[in-house]
Design a protein around this motif. Structure first.
Motif, PDB file in Angstrom:
ATOM      1  N   ALA A  35       0.944  -1.238   0.184  1.00  0.00           N
ATOM      2  CA  ALA A  35      -0.059   0.051   0.060  1.00  0.00           C
ATOM      3  C   ALA A  35       0.898   1.159   0.133  1.00  0.00           C
ATOM      4  CB  ALA A  35      -0.865  -0.037   1.203  1.00  0.00           C
ATOM      5  N   SER A  36       0.578   2.201  -0.732  1.00  0.00           N
ATOM      6  CA  SER A  36       1.526   3.232  -1.101  1.00  0.00           C
ATOM      7  C   SER A  36       1.108   4.438   0.272  1.00  0.00           C
ATOM      8  CB  SER A  36       0.925   4.347  -2.317  1.00  0.00           C
ATOM      9  OG  SER A  36      -0.256   4.588  -2.152  1.00  0.00           O
ATOM     10  N   PRO A  37       1.798   5.368   0.374  1.00  0.00           N
ATOM     11  CA  PRO A  37       1.586   6.382   1.314  1.00  0.00           C
ATOM     12  C   PRO A  37       0.415   7.227   0.814  1.00  0.00           C
ATOM     13  CG  PRO A  37       3.946   6.559   0.774  1.00  0.00           C
ATOM     14  CD  PRO A  37       3.303   5.528  -0.188  1.00  0.00           C
ATOM     15  N   ALA A  38       0.154   7.499  -0.454  1.00  0.00           N
ATOM     16  CA  ALA A  38      -0.956   8.152  -0.989  1.00  0.00           C
ATOM     17  C   ALA A  38      -2.257   7.435  -0.495  1.00  0.00           C
ATOM     18  CB  ALA A  38      -0.995   8.412  -2.369  1.00  0.00           C
ATOM     19  N   LEU A  39      -2.166   6.252  -0.845  1.00  0.00           N
ATOM     20  CA  LEU A  39      -3.484   5.345  -0.143  1.00  0.00           C
ATOM     21  C   LEU A  39      -3.942   5.537   1.101  1.00  0.00           C
ATOM     22  CD1 LEU A  39      -5.476   3.434  -1.307  1.00  0.00           C
ATOM     23  CD2 LEU A  39      -3.938   1.482  -0.838  1.00  0.00           C
ATOM     24  N   LEU A  40      -2.786   5.479   1.912  1.00  0.00           N
ATOM     25  CA  LEU A  40      -3.060   5.490   3.326  1.00  0.00           C
ATOM     26  C   LEU A  40      -3.719   7.209   3.647  1.00  0.00           C
ATOM     27  CD1 LEU A  40      -3.243   4.770   6.465  1.00  0.00           C
ATOM     28  CD2 LEU A  40      -0.871   5.653   6.722  1.00  0.00           C
ATOM     29  N   LEU A  41      -3.333   8.006   3.012  1.00  0.00           N
ATOM     30  CA  LEU A  41      -3.753   9.316   3.148  1.00  0.00           C
ATOM     31  C   LEU A  41      -5.237   9.331   2.318  1.00  0.00           C
ATOM     32  CD1 LEU A  41      -0.478  11.424   2.562  1.00  0.00           C
ATOM     33  CD2 LEU A  41      -1.944  11.202   4.594  1.00  0.00           C
ATOM     34  N   GLU A  42      -5.445   8.810   1.512  1.00  0.00           N
ATOM     35  CA  GLU A  42      -6.882   8.806   0.891  1.00  0.00           C
ATOM     36  C   GLU A  42      -7.554   8.205   1.915  1.00  0.00           C
ATOM     37  OE1 GLU A  42      -6.999   6.382  -2.759  1.00  0.00           O
ATOM     38  OE2 GLU A  42      -5.284   7.915  -3.539  1.00  0.00           O
ATOM     39  N   GLU A  43      -7.332   7.046   2.776  1.00  0.00           N
ATOM     40  CA  GLU A  43      -8.151   6.415   3.566  1.00  0.00           C
ATOM     41  C   GLU A  43      -8.398   7.343   4.714  1.00  0.00           C
ATOM     42  OE1 GLU A  43      -9.836   3.293   4.104  1.00  0.00           O
ATOM     43  OE2 GLU A  43      -9.518   3.514   1.777  1.00  0.00           O
ATOM     44  N   LEU A  44      -7.260   8.278   5.175  1.00  0.00           N
ATOM     45  CA  LEU A  44      -7.450   9.136   6.410  1.00  0.00           C
ATOM     46  C   LEU A  44      -8.441  10.221   5.805  1.00  0.00           C
ATOM     47  CD1 LEU A  44      -6.827  10.186   9.237  1.00  0.00           C
ATOM     48  CD2 LEU A  44      -4.568  11.303   7.729  1.00  0.00           C
ATOM     49  N   ALA A  45      -8.419  10.769   4.524  1.00  0.00           N
ATOM     50  CA  ALA A  45      -9.481  11.769   4.119  1.00  0.00           C
ATOM     51  C   ALA A  45     -10.858  11.318   4.112  1.00  0.00           C
ATOM     52  CB  ALA A  45      -9.143  12.232   2.747  1.00  0.00           C
ATOM     53  N   ASP A  46     -11.033   9.939   3.807  1.00  0.00           N
ATOM     54  CA  ASP A  46     -12.434   9.261   3.774  1.00  0.00           C
ATOM     55  C   ASP A  46     -12.734   9.236   5.249  1.00  0.00           C
ATOM     56  OD1 ASP A  46     -12.406   9.100   0.817  1.00  0.00           O
ATOM     57  OD2 ASP A  46     -11.824   7.158   0.841  1.00  0.00           O
ATOM     58  N   TYR A  47     -11.845   8.843   6.119  1.00  0.00           N
ATOM     59  CA  TYR A  47     -12.347   8.761   7.649  1.00  0.00           C
ATOM     60  C   TYR A  47     -12.488  10.049   8.186  1.00  0.00           C
ATOM     61  CZ  TYR A  47     -11.873   7.545  12.402  1.00  0.00           C
ATOM     62  OH  TYR A  47     -11.828   7.388  13.723  1.00  0.00           O
ATOM     63  N   LEU A  48     -11.789  11.146   7.631  1.00  0.00           N
ATOM     64  CA  LEU A  48     -11.937  12.331   8.648  1.00  0.00           C
ATOM     65  C   LEU A  48     -13.531  13.219   7.781  1.00  0.00           C
ATOM     66  CD1 LEU A  48      -8.444  13.662   8.843  1.00  0.00           C
ATOM     67  CD2 LEU A  48      -9.829  12.641  10.468  1.00  0.00           C
ATOM     68  N   THR A  49     -13.660  12.914   6.518  1.00  0.00           N
ATOM     69  CA  THR A  49     -14.735  13.448   6.036  1.00  0.00           C
ATOM     70  C   THR A  49     -15.940  13.646   6.759  1.00  0.00           C
ATOM     71  OG1 THR A  49     -13.949  13.068   3.766  1.00  0.00           O
ATOM     72  CG2 THR A  49     -16.211  13.612   3.859  1.00  0.00           C
ATOM     73  N   PRO A  50     -16.563  12.407   7.273  1.00  0.00           N
ATOM     74  CA  PRO A  50     -17.970  12.626   8.036  1.00  0.00           C
ATOM     75  C   PRO A  50     -17.541  13.529   9.421  1.00  0.00           C
ATOM     76  CG  PRO A  50     -17.216  10.442   7.991  1.00  0.00           C
ATOM     77  CD  PRO A  50     -16.324  11.051   7.001  1.00  0.00           C
ATOM     78  N   LEU A  51     -16.328  13.414  10.002  1.00  0.00           N
ATOM     79  CA  LEU A  51     -15.979  13.939  11.459  1.00  0.00           C
ATOM     80  C   LEU A  51     -16.071  15.397  11.295  1.00  0.00           C
ATOM     81  CD1 LEU A  51     -13.088  11.536  12.796  1.00  0.00           C
ATOM     82  CD2 LEU A  51     -15.644  11.408  12.880  1.00  0.00           C
ATOM     83  N   LEU A  52     -15.682  15.972   9.824  1.00  0.00           N
ATOM     84  CA  LEU A  52     -15.711  17.303   9.771  1.00  0.00           C
ATOM     85  C   LEU A  52     -17.199  18.232   9.768  1.00  0.00           C
ATOM     86  CD1 LEU A  52     -12.691  17.757   7.023  1.00  0.00           C
ATOM     87  CD2 LEU A  52     -12.794  18.592   9.373  1.00  0.00           C
ATOM     88  N   ALA A  53     -18.089  17.135   9.753  1.00  0.00           N
ATOM     89  CA  ALA A  53     -19.413  17.587   9.851  1.00  0.00           C
ATOM     90  C   ALA A  53     -19.630  18.256  11.085  1.00  0.00           C
ATOM     91  CB  ALA A  53     -20.341  16.626   9.232  1.00  0.00           C
ATOM     92  N   ASP A  54     -18.894  17.737  12.205  1.00  0.00           N
ATOM     93  CA  ASP A  54     -19.255  18.031  13.550  1.00  0.00           C
ATOM     94  C   ASP A  54     -18.015  18.445  14.036  1.00  0.00           C
ATOM     95  OD1 ASP A  54     -20.199  18.629  16.133  1.00  0.00           O
ATOM     96  OD2 ASP A  54     -21.006  16.845  16.268  1.00  0.00           O
ATOM     97  N   PRO A  55     -17.103  19.175  13.662  1.00  0.00           N
ATOM     98  CA  PRO A  55     -15.829  19.503  13.971  1.00  0.00           C
ATOM     99  C   PRO A  55     -15.650  19.607  15.700  1.00  0.00           C
ATOM    100  CG  PRO A  55     -16.299  21.273  12.864  1.00  0.00           C
ATOM    101  CD  PRO A  55     -17.384  20.368  12.819  1.00  0.00           C
ATOM    102  N   SER A  56     -16.590  20.088  16.149  1.00  0.00           N
ATOM    103  CA  SER A  56     -16.265  20.616  17.768  1.00  0.00           C
ATOM    104  C   SER A  56     -16.206  19.134  18.561  1.00  0.00           C
ATOM    105  CB  SER A  56     -17.329  21.548  18.435  1.00  0.00           C
ATOM    106  OG  SER A  56     -18.746  20.832  18.188  1.00  0.00           O
TER     107      SER A  56
END
Length: 128
Positions: A35-56
């Motif tokens: 797995a490439s570094p970019a792939l892990l960062l893609e997974e991280l972005a996907d993981y964080l996306t719904p969390l950014l809806a309620d950042p507090s």
């Protein structure tokens, strides 16, 4: 703590964001350890996306995650390129406004250079 980009992504990033460990292990089981570094960062972005809806509600996790992304961006040209095309390009446009306040200085500069077309993928660094 100093890591190479690949080490940071496979060890450092996962130690900074243990919430990603099971997701990453599931992914690497399917494709192996290549797995490439970019792939892990893609997974991280996907993981964080719904969390950014309620950042507090997720502030502590978001702070750790975006700080780790900035460390990767500063680490090397490879890291900056992985952040540009693995992380920032994966965040949906409607989430970017919520993410802006969490971006570290290097990640913010990469985003700006992507938006204005001056990011140089060959060097991984923003072109002046």
């Amino acid at each position: 703590m100093s890591y190479t980009t690949e080490d940071y992504l496979t060890k450092g990033l996962l130690s900074e964001i243990p919430e990603m460990r099971s997701r990453w292990l599931s992914l690497t089981e399917g494709i192996g350890e290549c797995a490439s570094p970019a792939l892990l960062l893609e997974e991280l972005a996907d993981y964080l996306t719904p969390l950014l809806a309620d950042p507090s509600r997720h502030a502590e996790l978001l702070e750790r995650a975006f700080r780790a992304v900035d460390v990767i961006a500063m680490d090397s040209d490879e890291g900056a390129t992985a952040v540009a095309y693995g992380f920032l390009d994966t965040l949906p446009p409607e989430v970017l406004p919520a993410a802006l306040g969490w971006l570290g200085p290097c990640t913010a500069a990469i985003l700006e250079s992507l938006e204005d077309g001056t990011f140089d993928a060959g060097s991984g660094l923003a072109v002046e």
